[in-house]
Design a protein around this motif. Structure first.
Motif, mmCIF file in Angstrom:
data_model
loop_
_atom_site.group_PDB
_atom_site.id
_atom_site.type_symbol
_atom_site.label_atom_id
_atom_site.label_comp_id
_atom_site.label_asym_id
_atom_site.label_seq_id
_atom_site.Cartn_x
_atom_site.Cartn_y
_atom_site.Cartn_z
ATOM 1 N N LYS A 188 29.935 26.463 45.014
ATOM 2 C CA LYS A 188 30.008 27.132 46.316
ATOM 3 C C LYS A 188 28.596 27.272 46.879
ATOM 4 C CE LYS A 188 30.041 31.689 44.225
ATOM 5 N NZ LYS A 188 30.581 32.996 44.137
ATOM 6 N N ASN A 192 28.488 27.999 53.522
ATOM 7 C CA ASN A 192 29.837 27.474 53.796
ATOM 8 C C ASN A 192 30.860 28.586 54.019
ATOM 9 O OD1 ASN A 192 28.721 25.026 53.341
ATOM 10 N ND2 ASN A 192 30.245 24.351 51.848
ATOM 11 N N ASN A 199 37.657 29.941 54.082
ATOM 12 C CA ASN A 199 36.701 29.727 52.998
ATOM 13 C C ASN A 199 35.874 30.994 52.793
ATOM 14 O OD1 ASN A 199 35.230 28.572 51.001
ATOM 15 N ND2 ASN A 199 34.460 26.857 52.218
ATOM 16 N N LEU A 203 33.239 27.782 49.299
ATOM 17 C CA LEU A 203 33.446 26.673 48.353
ATOM 18 C C LEU A 203 33.111 25.323 48.991
ATOM 19 C CD1 LEU A 203 35.229 28.847 46.754
ATOM 20 C CD2 LEU A 203 36.419 26.866 45.932
ATOM 21 N N TRP A 205 34.382 22.028 49.478
ATOM 22 C CA TRP A 205 35.717 21.441 49.322
ATOM 23 C C TRP A 205 35.660 20.064 48.656
ATOM 24 C CZ3 TRP A 205 38.384 25.358 49.233
ATOM 25 C CH2 TRP A 205 38.531 26.276 50.259
ATOM 26 N N TYR A 321 41.986 25.567 48.314
ATOM 27 C CA TYR A 321 41.718 24.285 48.976
ATOM 28 C C TYR A 321 42.977 23.806 49.723
ATOM 29 C CZ TYR A 321 40.949 19.238 49.366
ATOM 30 O OH TYR A 321 40.843 17.963 49.834
ATOM 31 N N ALA A 324 43.624 25.954 52.747
ATOM 32 C CA ALA A 324 42.684 25.683 53.848
ATOM 33 C C ALA A 324 43.031 24.367 54.541
ATOM 34 C CB ALA A 324 41.264 25.649 53.317
#
Ligand SMILES: [Cu+2]
Length: 357
Positions: A188, A192, A199, A203, A205, A321, A324
């Motif tokens: 991470k 970000n 997020n 992280l 991605w 993930y 998102a």
């Protein structure tokens, strides 16, 4: 308003005390100084004994009054050790407290000024000096020794089969992250962090090891009874502190410097509810650092469950993930649809030109 009231009461109290002192001074002059001195001495000596009795009764009463408000059973293996240390320390200091306080006030009463008695000149005694230095030194060394022994156990490396959970403090709440099936946390980067895009921890991605990470923002953290759990503690903004009073542990959450602690829960939440007789009982995470205006709202919950219940809970979670990407997909589709629509529609200028033609 209340401040003015308090100041007025304090002023009044000061005035009354001042007047009483002045009045007793005049009475003293009238009675004769020697007689007043003796009388004051007797009154003060008597008050010393009264103060001692009231004070000791007060200590006992206070203990009885707040007995139910102290923490429930220690719920971790570390907690049992911490509590035993605490009780040994309280017992030891309690005995010393009783002996010294009783002697202090009793001596003040018994050896009050007496014309017939002459003070015994006693400037120094090596034997006594040695006793009252060595005995507390040994007692304190034993207490500190126990403390260090347990401290090294508590701060030692977590057992290999521990459940690992990352806990991140933020203004104002906790975010929990479990590594996915690979057992590895994804990378991470703080830049970000984007709550709007799902997020919360920043992280990366593209890092495969993070694509199965499970993130639970502000909800309940689950763990298994009788299985060690290791917390990897972070902060997203200021210094917070993971306070686990039922497990008798705490550890600072410092931005940029991960800290860790581990413990083994002894009872499930259900069992603890039975033991304490409190059907609403929850293991709490509190923030133990003053971290801002909403500090008091940083209440987290740890659910200690059986291994089966834990697996069932974990199976229902969707990796951050995936979530998102799912959220981003319809938005992207809507964007591209919007773009197509605008390109297919004529602009105002084009319409004008078409009309003039
Ligand atoms: Cu905090």
């Amino acid at each position: 308003m209340s401040t003015i009231f308090v100041i007025a009461i304090l002023l009044l109290g000061f005035l009354v005390t001042f007047q009483i002192a002045k009045a007793s001074e005049y009475v003293g002059i009238l009675k004769g100084e020697k007689k007043t001195f003796e009388q004051n001495n007797r009154i003060n000596g008597f008050l010393m004994v009264v103060f001692m009795i009231l004070g000791l009764v007060g200590v006992y009463w206070c203990n009885e009054l707040y007995r139910d408000r102290i923490l429930d059973h220690p719920a971790s293996q570390h907690g049992v050790k911490i509590d035993s240390m605490l009780y040994i320390t309280i017992a030891l200091t309690g005995v010393v407290f009783l002996i010294t306080q009783i002697l202090l006030f009793w001596f003040a009463f018994k050896y009050q000024h007496d014309e017939k008695r002459k003070a015994f000149y006693f400037p120094h005694n090596n034997k006594l000096e040695v006793i009252w230095t060595v005995v507390p030194a040994i007692a304190l060394t034993v207490l500190v020794g126990f403390g260090l022994y347990y401290w090294f156990q508590i701060t030692s490396d977590a057992p290999k089969d521990s459940i690992v959970v990352e806990i991140t403090g933020k203004q104002f709440g906790w975010i929990y992250r479990y590594p996915g099936k690979d057992g590895v946390f994804g990378k991470k980067y703080y830049k970000n962090i984007d709550e709007g895009k799902g997020n919360q921890l920043g992280l990366l991605w593209e890092d495969k090891s993070g694509q199965d990470d499970l993130i639970i923002p502000g909800g309940e953290m689950y763990t298994v009874v009788n299985k060690p759990i290791k917390l990897v503690i972070n902060s997203r903004d200021v210094v917070h502190d993971v306070g686990l009073s039922h497990f008798r542990l705490k550890m600072d959450a410092v931005p940029g410097i991960p800290t860790t602690l581990w413990f083994t829960p002894l009872y499930t939440t259900e069992k603890m509810r039975e033991m304490t007789g409190k059907p609403e009982f929850e293991y709490e995470i509190s923030c133990n650092q003053m971290c801002g205006q909403g500090h008091y709202t940083m209440r987290g919950v740890i659910k200690v469950v059986t291994p089966d219940e834990f697996l069932l809970w974990k199976a229902k979670l969707v990796p951050a993930y995936t979530q998102a990407m799912q959220e981003a997909a319809p938005a992207a589709a809507a964007d591209s649809a919007g773009a197509k629509a605008t390109t297919s529609l004529p602009t105002v200028e084009q319409t004008k030109i078409a009309a003039t033609n």
